[in-house]
Design an enzyme around this catalytic site. Structure first.
Site, PDB file in Angstrom:
ATOM      1  N   SER A   1      42.481 -73.077  37.990  1.00  0.00           N
ATOM      2  CA  SER A   1      42.900 -73.894  39.122  1.00  0.00           C
ATOM      3  C   SER A   1      44.252 -74.564  38.866  1.00  0.00           C
ATOM      4  CB  SER A   1      41.834 -74.944  39.410  1.00  0.00           C
ATOM      5  OG  SER A   1      41.430 -75.573  38.214  1.00  0.00           O
TER       6      SER A   1
ATOM      7  N   ARG B   1      37.127 -84.956  36.612  1.00  0.00           N
ATOM      8  CA  ARG B   1      38.190 -83.992  36.898  1.00  0.00           C
ATOM      9  C   ARG B   1      39.379 -84.266  35.988  1.00  0.00           C
ATOM     10  NH1 ARG B   1      36.749 -79.819  39.747  1.00  0.00           N
ATOM     11  NH2 ARG B   1      38.893 -79.536  40.427  1.00  0.00           N
TER      12      ARG B   1
ATOM     13  N   GLY C   1      38.625 -78.660  36.933  1.00  0.00           N
ATOM     14  CA  GLY C   1      37.302 -78.842  36.357  1.00  0.00           C
ATOM     15  C   GLY C   1      37.298 -78.570  34.866  1.00  0.00           C
ATOM     16  N   ASP C   2      38.136 -77.653  34.437  1.00  0.00           N
ATOM     17  CA  ASP C   2      38.259 -77.341  33.009  1.00  0.00           C
ATOM     18  C   ASP C   2      39.671 -76.819  32.773  1.00  0.00           C
ATOM     19  OD1 ASP C   2      38.357 -74.811  34.062  1.00  0.00           O
ATOM     20  OD2 ASP C   2      36.776 -73.974  32.805  1.00  0.00           O
TER      21      ASP C   2
ATOM     22  N   LYS D   1       4.893 -85.020  66.929  1.00  0.00           N
ATOM     23  CA  LYS D   1       5.343 -85.721  65.721  1.00  0.00           C
ATOM     24  C   LYS D   1       5.356 -87.229  65.946  1.00  0.00           C
ATOM     25  CE  LYS D   1       7.682 -82.149  63.232  1.00  0.00           C
ATOM     26  NZ  LYS D   1       7.366 -80.989  64.102  1.00  0.00           N
TER      27      LYS D   1
ATOM     28  N   ARG E   1      46.985 -72.363  40.019  1.00  0.00           N
ATOM     29  CA  ARG E   1      47.011 -72.282  41.476  1.00  0.00           C
ATOM     30  C   ARG E   1      47.576 -73.553  42.097  1.00  0.00           C
ATOM     31  NH1 ARG E   1      41.630 -70.856  40.759  1.00  0.00           N
ATOM     32  NH2 ARG E   1      40.972 -72.607  42.057  1.00  0.00           N
TER      33      ARG E   1
HETATM   34  N1  DCP Z   1      36.197 -66.362  37.746  1.00  0.00           N
HETATM   35  C1  DCP Z   1      35.680 -65.396  38.602  1.00  0.00           C
HETATM   36  N2  DCP Z   1      34.337 -65.330  38.818  1.00  0.00           N
HETATM   37  C2  DCP Z   1      33.502 -66.211  38.220  1.00  0.00           C
HETATM   38  C3  DCP Z   1      34.010 -67.198  37.362  1.00  0.00           C
HETATM   39  C4  DCP Z   1      35.368 -67.247  37.146  1.00  0.00           C
HETATM   40  O1  DCP Z   1      36.431 -64.588  39.145  1.00  0.00           O
HETATM   41  N3  DCP Z   1      32.199 -66.133  38.450  1.00  0.00           N
HETATM   42  C5  DCP Z   1      37.648 -66.437  37.551  1.00  0.00           C
HETATM   43  C6  DCP Z   1      38.293 -67.060  38.752  1.00  0.00           C
HETATM   44  C7  DCP Z   1      38.488 -68.471  38.339  1.00  0.00           C
HETATM   45  C8  DCP Z   1      38.798 -68.326  36.864  1.00  0.00           C
HETATM   46  O2  DCP Z   1      37.968 -67.246  36.432  1.00  0.00           O
HETATM   47  O3  DCP Z   1      39.562 -69.064  39.043  1.00  0.00           O
HETATM   48  C9  DCP Z   1      38.550 -69.557  36.049  1.00  0.00           C
HETATM   49  O4  DCP Z   1      37.209 -69.977  36.213  1.00  0.00           O
HETATM   50  P1  DCP Z   1      36.846 -71.502  36.364  1.00  0.00           P
HETATM   51  O5  DCP Z   1      35.365 -71.565  36.470  1.00  0.00           O
HETATM   52  O6  DCP Z   1      37.482 -72.297  35.297  1.00  0.00           O
HETATM   53  O7  DCP Z   1      37.393 -71.890  37.818  1.00  0.00           O
HETATM   54  P2  DCP Z   1      38.748 -72.564  38.290  1.00  0.00           P
HETATM   55  O8  DCP Z   1      39.678 -72.793  37.158  1.00  0.00           O
HETATM   56  O9  DCP Z   1      39.260 -71.737  39.416  1.00  0.00           O
HETATM   57  O10 DCP Z   1      38.301 -73.944  38.912  1.00  0.00           O
HETATM   58  P3  DCP Z   1      37.932 -75.305  38.101  1.00  0.00           P
HETATM   59  O11 DCP Z   1      38.992 -76.302  38.423  1.00  0.00           O
HETATM   60  O12 DCP Z   1      36.611 -75.700  38.637  1.00  0.00           O
HETATM   61  O13 DCP Z   1      37.879 -74.965  36.656  1.00  0.00           O
HETATM   62 MG    MG Z   2      39.046 -73.718  35.440  1.00  0.00          MG
HETATM   63 MN    MN Z   3      37.009 -72.047  33.113  1.00  0.00          MN
END
Ligand code: DCP
Ligand code: MG
Ligand code: MN
Length: 352
Positions: free
Chosen positions: A185, A154, A194-195, A77, A188
């Protein structure tokens, strides 16, 4: 001994060092546990360190081969770098790099998966503006593009709470006993989200007609208020095979009042009272925690979904389910944990 980055690379082997470093980072990025790339990264690092220490210019592949810790392949190389100006492998990488950058960009748009991203790249599309011109975008892709920058932001907990309150107030205006839970989230305990994921239910109400009315009221009301500004989906329902009860789902774009407020993604579920516990577990997540709880249920001859916990589940070859089983728990989260004989996990403990 030299601290990395402390010493200036000598000008005479600069191109060689740079190009080897790019290759090393590439292998570092694509390596998986136990793969051959792990060794490549180590070999590249050793060779780079050795070349850095040289006080002369490498002028040929043969010279490179004489440098300690430089093997045959790396020497080859280096030879390409000297005679062609660039290592051949790098020109392939550049192409891959561009594709992967563009596809990552496309996938960052709400509603766009890997397949679409690849299809668009192959068609020659490269920018978000290229996508905006497409005539066949889905509703969620259109909204994903329209609110692209806002959706990357966020959402702080305080704002999630305000958004949750909007939905709760609207729901309680219809029936004061309706419950509205902010899950995902936020539940938790994450500092930002994220949403916003909201679950709505009314004590002792399971029938689809009534749940549909609740959803309709909330959407109508929040759209009138200018809080819900766009749809990511139309409201739709999913029917449980086991008991025929329906879950109503909606995904949209919301915005709190205020000139500088940002558009956010909101998910709303209106669900049967009987299923509330199962939905709360599902929608609180996280997804890994859901997967392990479902696996645990399966290992106990049961099945866990967002509709409830089902017992008497029979599985054939390859663990393929042959029946639905019968519903045993799902009204509350506690009930499901108890039935699975596992310790109740507080939402903040479900960060798996
Ligand atoms: N969920 C799941 N499997 C997926 C998508 C979602 O079990 N393929 C469940 C677990 C997630 C919840 O739905 O915690 C909400 O989905 P989100 O995509 O909104 O994820 P989070 O709320 O956990 O994270 P974020 O802060 O990105 O929204
Ligand atoms: Mg979410
Ligand atoms: Mn969601």
């Amino acid at each position: 001994p030299h601290v990395a980055g402390e010493k200036q690379d000598p000008a005479y082997n600069k191109a060689i060092i740079e190009q080897l470093t790019t290759l090393m980072s590439y292998y570092d990025k694509i390596k998986t546990k136990g793969s051959k790339e792990n060794f490549k990264v180590i070999n590249y690092r050793k060779a780079i360190t050795a070349i850095r220490a040289l006080d002369y210019e490498i002028k040929s592949e043969e010279m490179a081969l004489k440098v300690p810790r430089v093997g045959k392949k790396i020497a080859q190389k280096i030879g390409e770098c000297i005679s062609l100006g660039q290592m051949k492998k790098l020109s392939h990488l550049d192409w891959d790099k561009e594709r992967s950058q563009v596809e990552t960009l496309f996938r960052s748009v709400y509603g766009v998966g890997s397949e679409k991203a690849t299809e668009w790249y192959n068609k020659g599309l490269r920018t978000l503006d290229d996508l905006r011109k497409l005539p066949d975008l889905t509703q969620n892709q259109k909204s994903g593009l329209k609110y692209y920058h806002d959706l990357l932001v966020r959402i702080p907990r305080a704002e999630v709470e305000q958004i949750g309150l909007k939905v709760e107030t609207s729901a309680k205006n219809l029936h004061p006993d309706i419950q509205s839970h902010v899950t995902g989230s936020y539940r938790r305990g994450r500092p930002d989200c994220g949403d916003v994921d909201i679950v709505v239910a009314r004590p002792n109400i399971d029938r689809g007609e009534e749940l549909y009315q609740i959803m309709e009221h909330i959407l109508h009301d929040l759209k009138n208020q200018g809080f819900l500004v766009d749809d990511l989906s139309v409201p739709y329902y999913v029917e449980s095979m086991a008991d025929g009860l329906k879950h109503f789902k909606y995904m949209g774009i919301c915005r709190l009042p205020g000139a500088n407020s940002v558009h956010h993604h909101i998910d709303i579920l209106v669900v049967p009272w009987m299923h509330l516990g199962a939905v709360l577990i599902y929608f609180t997540g996280n997804d890994i925690c859901n997967r392990s709880m479902r696996l645990l249920a399966a290992n106990r001859g049961m099945r866990l979904s967002d509709k409830g916990l089902f017992a008497g589940v029979l599985r054939g070859p390859k663990r393929k389910r042959v029946n639905e089983g019968h519903w045993v728990a799902g009204r509350t989260e506690k009930e499901i944990f108890d039935y699975l004989k596992i310790k109740y996990l507080e939402p903040h403990e479900r960060e798996c």
